[in-house]
Design an enzyme around this catalytic site. Structure first.
Site: not given
Length: 361
Positions: A1-2, A61, A92, A134, A196-197, A220-221
């Site tokens: 989430m940069a 992070q 990533c 993660k 996650n996902g 995340g998204r």
């Protein structure tokens, strides 16, 4: 989430959870920063590690590839009181990162991966700062690493692990394979396993936990253009009915607040440039008109933002079409890796140049 979870966005999410639920129960993680840049005190990196005065716990992070740099960064965080939690991101899948042996490429090198996690844990020794990690399922279907990575992270002292249930080759495409989270939970039983996902609403989170047995979820998204999602999760996990999704007038107020927080953090010019990408996520599914959308995509000042969002119809309810995936998705593809990367998973050579990049990976 940069580029997303800076102090402005985290503050907004926390405010919305507090307003709706009367408490803050989520852990809001700082956007990813490079350990080397942190140790070298790169001004941009130091600014990225900004936390709100009342933000607790402060979660930072790290992107890292080198045990020595990892130790130095963790020791710096501990000695200078920069954060209360370190999360290490090995997920990533961006080609410019994996091509140099960073990000999602690292867990394949199991000895190096273990040395990096151990270095972070050693760096905060004697403090109450937990280290978590993660990672993804693996590089591709032929090179899965999540079970080894989970076991190694636990053995090296990680307090919890999180699995993004996609391979690096999938990037953000297709569906996350939640069965791999269940596998990891069965494989690693003595520390929390987070999933996650494809969590885009509270029902998704509850379903993931029911299907996999995981101990919690990582978002995340799913929060892009939806900073109130954490309030919904707090309610759902507490057995309460989440508040109704906001109508367009409420979303407009949230956009105004987000813009003000970004201007406070970056200055008005850069803050408004950063706000532009969020506007597209906020308005996803809402009828706003092409001309207004174009104007908002070029917004330059806070008064202009206020004037433009004031043109939105405040009575329009939250659209069902706005539920589901948001943000980047793209297509699967082969993973760019350094030459010979897959030859020896026990090779612990630090990849050359993999941490010479801007913070955020």
């Amino acid at each position: 989430m940069a580029g997303v979870t800076n102090v402005a966005f985290r503050t907004l999410c926390r405010e919305l959870e507090l307003a709706r639920e009367g408490t803050i129960s989520g852990l809001y993680v700082c956007e990813m920063v490079t350990a080397r840049a942190l140790v070298e005190r790169h001004p941009v990196t130091m600014h990225m590690t900004t936390f709100a005065p009342d933000e607790t716990p402060r979660s930072l992070q790290l992107y890292t590839v080198d045990p020595a740099t990892t130790f130095a960064a963790a020791r710096m965080i501990a000695d200078e009181g920069l954060a209360d939690h370190i999360d290490m991101n090995f997920g990533c899948p961006v080609p410019k990162v994996t091509r140099r042996g960073g990000g999602a490429a690292i867990p394949f090198k199991r000895r190096l991966f273990g040395q990096i996690v151990a270095a972070a844990v050693r760096g905060v020794e004697g403090t109450s700062i937990p280290v978590t990690a993660k990672f993804r399922i693996g590089i591709d279907d032929a090179h899965t690493t999540h079970l080894d990575a989970g076991r190694i992270a636990r053995d090296e002292g990680a307090a919890a692990i999180a699995l993004h249930a996609r391979t690096a080759a999938q990037r953000y495409s297709g569906a996350a394979d939640w069965s791999r989270i269940a596998e990891l939970k069965q494989h690693v039983t003595d520390i929390p396993v987070l999933g996650n996902g494809d969590i885009f609403d509270a029902d998704d989170a509850l379903r993931m936990m029911a299907e996999t047995g995981c101990d919690g979820v990582v978002i995340g998204r799913g929060c892009l253009g939806r900073p109130w999602l954490f309030a919904e999760l707090s309610a759902a996990f507490g057995g309460r009915e989440p508040a109704n999704a906001p109508n367009l007038g409420e979303v407009a107020d949230i956009m105004r607040r987000h813009g003000a927080l970004l201007a406070q953090h970056f200055g008005e010019d850069k803050g408004m440039r950063d706000m532009r990408k969020h506007i597209a996520w906020y308005l996803h599914g809402f009828p706003a008109g092409a001309d207004l959308r174009r104007a908002l995509a070029l917004v330059k000042t806070l008064p202009e933002l206020d004037q433009l969002v004031g043109q939105l119809d405040p009575e329009i309810p939250f659209p069902r079409v706005a539920e589901g995936p948001r943000g980047r998705q793209g297509s699967p593809g082969s993973v760019a890796l350094p030459e010979g990367w897959l030859d020896d998973p026990d090779d612990c050579t630090v990849p050359a140049g993999a941490d010479v990049m801007h913070s955020g990976g």
